[in-house]
Design a protein around this motif. Structure first.
Motif, PDB file in Angstrom:
ATOM      1  N   ARG A   1       0.816  -1.214   0.000  1.00 38.07           N
ATOM      2  CA  ARG A   1       0.000   0.000   0.000  1.00 38.07           C
ATOM      3  C   ARG A   1       0.850   1.266   0.000  1.00 38.07           C
ATOM      4  N   HIS A   2       2.195   1.115   0.204  1.00 41.61           N
ATOM      5  CA  HIS A   2       2.985   2.342   0.356  1.00 41.61           C
ATOM      6  C   HIS A   2       3.018   3.202  -0.914  1.00 41.61           C
ATOM      7  N   PRO A   3       2.885   2.688  -2.205  1.00 38.04           N
ATOM      8  CA  PRO A   3       2.758   3.606  -3.354  1.00 38.04           C
ATOM      9  C   PRO A   3       1.476   4.436  -3.307  1.00 38.04           C
ATOM     10  N   VAL A   4       0.399   3.813  -2.781  1.00 35.91           N
ATOM     11  CA  VAL A   4      -0.858   4.555  -2.659  1.00 35.91           C
ATOM     12  C   VAL A   4      -0.722   5.641  -1.600  1.00 35.91           C
ATOM     13  N   TYR A   5      -0.057   5.295  -0.482  1.00 31.20           N
ATOM     14  CA  TYR A   5       0.172   6.297   0.566  1.00 31.20           C
ATOM     15  C   TYR A   5       0.991   7.460   0.000  1.00 31.20           C
ATOM     16  N   ALA A   6       1.974   7.130  -0.831  1.00 29.99           N
ATOM     17  CA  ALA A   6       2.812   8.181  -1.417  1.00 29.99           C
ATOM     18  C   ALA A   6       1.987   9.126  -2.287  1.00 29.99           C
ATOM     19  N   TYR A   7       1.094   8.547  -3.102  1.00 30.91           N
ATOM     20  CA  TYR A   7       0.252   9.389  -3.964  1.00 30.91           C
ATOM     21  C   TYR A   7      -0.674  10.272  -3.137  1.00 30.91           C
ATOM     22  N   GLN A   8      -1.293   9.679  -2.106  1.00 31.31           N
ATOM     23  CA  GLN A   8      -2.213  10.457  -1.265  1.00 31.31           C
ATOM     24  C   GLN A   8      -1.483  11.565  -0.527  1.00 31.31           C
ATOM     25  N   LEU A   9      -0.214  11.338  -0.192  1.00 31.80           N
ATOM     26  CA  LEU A   9       0.553  12.340   0.532  1.00 31.80           C
ATOM     27  C   LEU A   9       1.022  13.475  -0.373  1.00 31.80           C
ATOM     28  N   LEU A  10       1.427  13.151  -1.611  1.00 30.24           N
ATOM     29  CA  LEU A  10       2.051  14.142  -2.497  1.00 30.24           C
ATOM     30  C   LEU A  10       1.070  14.817  -3.452  1.00 30.24           C
ATOM     31  N   ALA A  11      -0.061  14.168  -3.778  1.00 37.66           N
ATOM     32  CA  ALA A  11      -0.978  14.722  -4.790  1.00 37.66           C
ATOM     33  C   ALA A  11      -1.500  16.111  -4.433  1.00 37.66           C
ATOM     34  N   PRO A  12      -1.800  16.425  -3.154  1.00 39.36           N
ATOM     35  CA  PRO A  12      -2.301  17.786  -2.869  1.00 39.36           C
ATOM     36  C   PRO A  12      -1.259  18.885  -3.060  1.00 39.36           C
ATOM     37  N   ILE A  13       0.019  18.519  -3.222  1.00 41.36           N
ATOM     38  CA  ILE A  13       1.086  19.527  -3.361  1.00 41.36           C
ATOM     39  C   ILE A  13       1.247  19.851  -4.833  1.00 41.36           C
ATOM     40  N   GLY A  14       0.779  21.069  -5.258  1.00 45.86           N
ATOM     41  CA  GLY A  14       0.855  21.441  -6.675  1.00 45.86           C
ATOM     42  C   GLY A  14       2.268  21.447  -7.207  1.00 45.86           C
ATOM     43  N   TYR A  15       3.241  21.791  -6.352  1.00 43.83           N
ATOM     44  CA  TYR A  15       4.639  21.866  -6.775  1.00 43.83           C
ATOM     45  C   TYR A  15       5.148  20.505  -7.239  1.00 43.83           C
ATOM     46  N   LEU A  16       4.589  19.397  -6.726  1.00 48.37           N
ATOM     47  CA  LEU A  16       5.082  18.050  -7.006  1.00 48.37           C
ATOM     48  C   LEU A  16       4.179  17.276  -7.958  1.00 48.37           C
ATOM     49  N   GLN A  17       3.260  17.974  -8.670  1.00 49.07           N
ATOM     50  CA  GLN A  17       2.352  17.260  -9.567  1.00 49.07           C
ATOM     51  C   GLN A  17       3.104  16.500 -10.650  1.00 49.07           C
ATOM     52  N   GLY A  18       4.207  17.063 -11.144  1.00 48.33           N
ATOM     53  CA  GLY A  18       4.966  16.380 -12.201  1.00 48.33           C
ATOM     54  C   GLY A  18       5.876  15.298 -11.695  1.00 48.33           C
ATOM     55  N   SER A  19       5.939  15.113 -10.371  1.00 48.97           N
ATOM     56  CA  SER A  19       6.880  14.157  -9.782  1.00 48.97           C
ATOM     57  C   SER A  19       6.184  12.935  -9.197  1.00 48.97           C
ATOM     58  N   LEU A  20       4.898  12.727  -9.463  1.00 50.99           N
ATOM     59  CA  LEU A  20       4.131  11.659  -8.821  1.00 50.99           C
ATOM     60  C   LEU A  20       4.328  10.296  -9.465  1.00 50.99           C
ATOM     61  N   ASP A  21       4.798  10.244 -10.727  1.00 48.53           N
ATOM     62  CA  ASP A  21       4.842   8.957 -11.438  1.00 48.53           C
ATOM     63  C   ASP A  21       5.726   7.935 -10.740  1.00 48.53           C
TER      64      ASP A  21
END
Length: 793
Positions: A680-700
């Motif tokens: 589940r840790h990739p899902v946790y990573a997405y949920q943690l980083l997705a609200p940060i607009g600065y990191l939208q291009g770094s989520l992949d």
């Protein structure tokens, strides 16, 4: 049909009835009287009552004769039949009843009534005769009849019968002849009437067809406005159906209801009205204009009006439009700002408006004596003549040229001549219209406008260049160069505040700043005929002065008001461009600082993760460095995308913050339930980083680096190119670094073993192309770089 209903019709004309009545009266005078006298004197005793009755009958017959002569046939016929019915009824009752010869007279009376009276009166006489006979029979049976006042001898009885039968015979012969004549006459009249009726029907059909189809409204009405007849064109003209039109009063059709009364009054005075234009109100409320003709006629002793209406609405509108257009043309002609001259087919001007007279300095009377072509400058005259010939030949509809005209005072004026030909319906030329626009001022300013246009065009492109200059030195040099090349200054330079001191200057506006002096000098030699003049234009934007724009020239009229306004406008554009350039540099600096702070924060997060997991200490820095090298070697990432790849690599295990330490630090292998939590840790990573607009291009990378090429990975089971390229690149580097690192449960693999493993997993776990590029990259790296890439970097 019964013969009694036919006979009265055969003698229905006055002449036949009159003849029959006269014959019967003569029979009374010349036959009935002598017979009665003979009967009276041949009797055994003289019958004075008979003679008295005879005298009364003759007196009454004389009165009936007078009525006949005075053409009172109806009254005479009724008196005659009534007199003899009473006479014969009395004779029958006084001479023995039905055995009396007088009974025969009843047939005479009934027969006479059928010829002289109506059918109803004839039936009444017949009924009365039958009733009298029936009464006589009853009286005779009951022996109630009085004694006969006349005693018939055989001779007298024979004479009485002979007399009555003779009267019947004579009457039959006369009436038969009259009936025959009447029948002949009736037959002739019937044929004539049929012929006339046929002609009337034919004529009526013709007139009805004409009445129904004529496009002019035709109607007939009584003087009180009651409609008698209207044709379809008339009802349609007024917007009514035929039934509706027949129910209205005519005064309701007039736009002014009082007009009809005056119209009728005038028609009664003059007998008729011709082509009177009047307004009517249609059923839908619209006005319709018509030319009205009214005649008076008499039908059944009643005066009626016969009117025709020709719809004049369209013609009236056309005439009104023509008058309006004519007034407009006249107003345009008289008040037009350009000269207008009308020229006849001989080339002579016959009409000119005031503007043309003023332009050519002629009065209208003087222009009317001129050939229009003679007003053209000699050098332009031949060209105008050739154009006029083409225009009159129909080779062109109009032409427009710029040429010179000769004024009456000898002066020359430039004008734009636009000529067109007016033709009649047969395409024959009527006259030519020449319109002349004064171009004197235009010609005087055309050169100046061309120069200004060139200047403005150059300034426009220079201003466009200013918006692309984001370096202060380049912008200042371009401005100075434009002032020399465009405005024609001998020298131009700018005194500017240092861009790197902008922030300090904003906080200390009174602190003097160092200047940048950029000077451009004209390449053309300067003539020193006059004093050198210098003018400085402040560079102001948002109430802040960035410096001065300095120009120098020895031309006496260089710093004119118009050029100064243009230079000041240009200086404002320069100041705005400087403001943008300085602001851009300042924002760049701020962006670099913020980006550096973000990157340092991300690196701090990655070190914190490494400190939490002692087994993978240094792993994040190593895979980040190698992922950047591999992504660059792929050649499919831009510089900005490489920055996002680096940030994604640093944060690839940020989701493990949501995994309990008991699972993360477990020394042995994980069970199934623990693997569910760990995956589940990739899902946790997405949920943690997705609200940060600065990191939208770094989520992949944090979200998809555990996906497999064959679709067996997690969290979404993507396969092949469904997996983002950055995640595919990082997956190879992540496994490479994990295999080469020591773990409590195994030692790190050799480089060759790792390369063989990666090659074997290509197309299964990894993208084959990424594996190929990575293996090639490893062959180009030194052993030190491969074993400890972070320290080498």
């Amino acid at each position: 049909m019964h013969w009694r209903s036919f006979i009265p019709r055969t003698l229905a004309d006055s002449q036949s009835r009159q003849q029959l009545l006269i014959v019967m009266l003569k029979s009374v005078f010349w036959v009935f009287n002598p017979i009665q006298l003979i009967l009276s004197f041949t009797s055994t005793t003289t019958s004075w009552p008979r003679l008295l009755l005879l005298a009364i009958v003759n007196l009454l017959c004389g009165g009936i004769w007078l009525l006949v002569k005075r053409d009172k046939l109806d009254l005479a016929s009724k008196l005659f039949v009534g007199l003899f019915w009473l006479l014969f009824t009395g004779l029958m009752l006084s001479t023995g009843g039905i055995a009396s010869p007088s009974i025969i007279a009843y047939f005479f009376v009934i027969f006479t009534a059928s010829f002289l009276l109506s059918e109803r009166a004839s039936l009444i006489i017949g009924g009365l005769s039958l009733a009298a006979t029936f009464v006589a029979v009853l009286l005779e049976l009951n022996q109630l009849l009085p004694a006969s006042v006349l005693v018939y001898t055989p001779v007298s009885r024979w004479l009485s019968y002979s007399f009555y039968l003779g009267i019947m015979l004579v009457f039959q012969m006369v009436s038969g002849r009259l009936v025959y004549n009447a029948l002949q006459k009736a037959q002739a009249e019937l044929h004539e009437r049929q012929r006339i009726e046929t002609e009337l029907r034919h004529s009526e059909a013709q007139y009805r067809l004409l009445f129904d189809t004529i496009p002019i409204g035709i109607g007939m009405a009584k003087l009180d406005g009651t409609v008698i007849a209207i044709n379809p064109a008339g009802s349609q003209m007024m917007g009514y159906s035929h039934a509706e039109f027949m129910q209205i009063k005519l005064e309701h059709l007039y736009a002014d209801p009082d007009q009809r009364a005056s119209l009728i009054q005038q028609a009664q005075q003059t007998g008729k009205i011709r082509d009177r234009e009047m307004a009517f109100r249609r059923n839908d409320g619209q006005l319709v204009w018509a030319l009205v003709n009214v005649d008076l006629g008499v039908i059944n002793d009643e005066v009626v009006t016969i009117a025709t209406l020709r719809d004049n609405t369209t013609q009236r509108a056309a005439e009104q439009a023509l008058r309006t257009n004519e007034a407009r043309f006249r107003a345009i002609f008289e008040h037009a700002a350009i000269g207008i001259v009308l020229i006849d087919n001989n080339g002579l001007a016959f009409r000119a408006n005031p503007t043309a007279c003023m332009l050519l300095n002629f009065s209208e009377q003087e222009l009317q004596q001129q050939a229009f072509v003679n007003l053209t400058h000699p050098d332009d005259r031949q060209f105008e003549i050739s154009l006029n010939q083409e225009l009159r030949a129909g080779l062109c509809d109009s032409y427009q040229i710029e040429q010179r005209f000769i004024r009456s005072d000898g002066g020359v004026v430039w004008g734009r001549l636009c000529a067109s030909l007016v033709q009649d319906a047969a395409d024959q030329p009527l006259f030519m219209i020449a319109m002349i626009e004064d171009l004197s001022s235009y010609k005087d300013t055309q050169a100046q406008l061309d120069l200004q246009m060139q200047t403005l065009t150059a300034l426009y492109y220079s201003s466009q260049r200013l918006t692309t200059k984001l370096k202060v030195e380049e912008l200042a040099r371009d401005v100075a160069d434009s002032c020399v090349s465009i405005f024609g200054a001998q020298r131009a330079w700018l005194t500017l505040n240092q861009a790197d001191q902008l922030k300090y200057h904003e906080h200390n506006p009174e602190q003097p700043l160092p200047s940048v002096h950029i000077e451009i000098e004209s390449a053309q030699p300067t003539t020193r005929n006059g004093p050198i003049r210098t003018m400085a234009f402040p560079l102001v934007s948002h109430n802040h002065t960035f410096g001065m724009l300095n120009l120098q020239s020895n031309q006496a009229d260089f710093f004119q008001a118009e050029r100064n306004d243009m230079l000041q406008t240009y200086a404002s554009q320069v100041a705005a461009a400087l403001d943008n350039a300085l602001m851009f540099q300042h924002l760049q600096q701020i962006n670099r600082e913020v980006t550096s702070a973000y990157d340092m924060t991300i690196e701090g997060w990655s070190r914190a993760l490494d400190l939490r997991d002692h087994e993978t200490e240094g792993h994040t820095q190593r895979v980040t460095w190698m992922t950047e090298r591999l992504a660059a070697a792929m050649g499919q990432f831009s510089a900005e995308e490489l920055i996002h790849v680096r940030r994604g690599a640093l944060l690839h295990d940020i989701g493990k913050m949501g995994v309990p330490d008991a699972i993360l630090h477990k020394p042995g292998p994980l069970n199934d339930e623990e693997w569910v939590i760990m995956r589940r840790h990739p899902v946790y990573a997405y949920q943690l980083l997705a609200p940060i607009g600065y990191l939208q291009g770094s989520l992949d990378i944090p979200h998809y680096h555990h996906e497999r090429w064959d679709g067996g990975g997690y969290p979404k089971g993507l396969q092949a190119e469904e997996i983002p390229l950055a995640a595919r690149v990082f997956a190879v580097v992540d496994v490479w670094d994990a295999l080469r690192s020591d773990r409590p449960y195994r030692k790190g693999w050799t480089d060759q073993r790792i390369m063989d493993y990666l090659a074997g997993e290509a197309g299964k776990h990894f993208d084959p192309l990424v594996v190929e590029v990575f293996l090639q990259l490893l062959t180009t790296m030194t052993i030190a770089e491969v074993r400890n890439p972070v320290n080498e970097a």
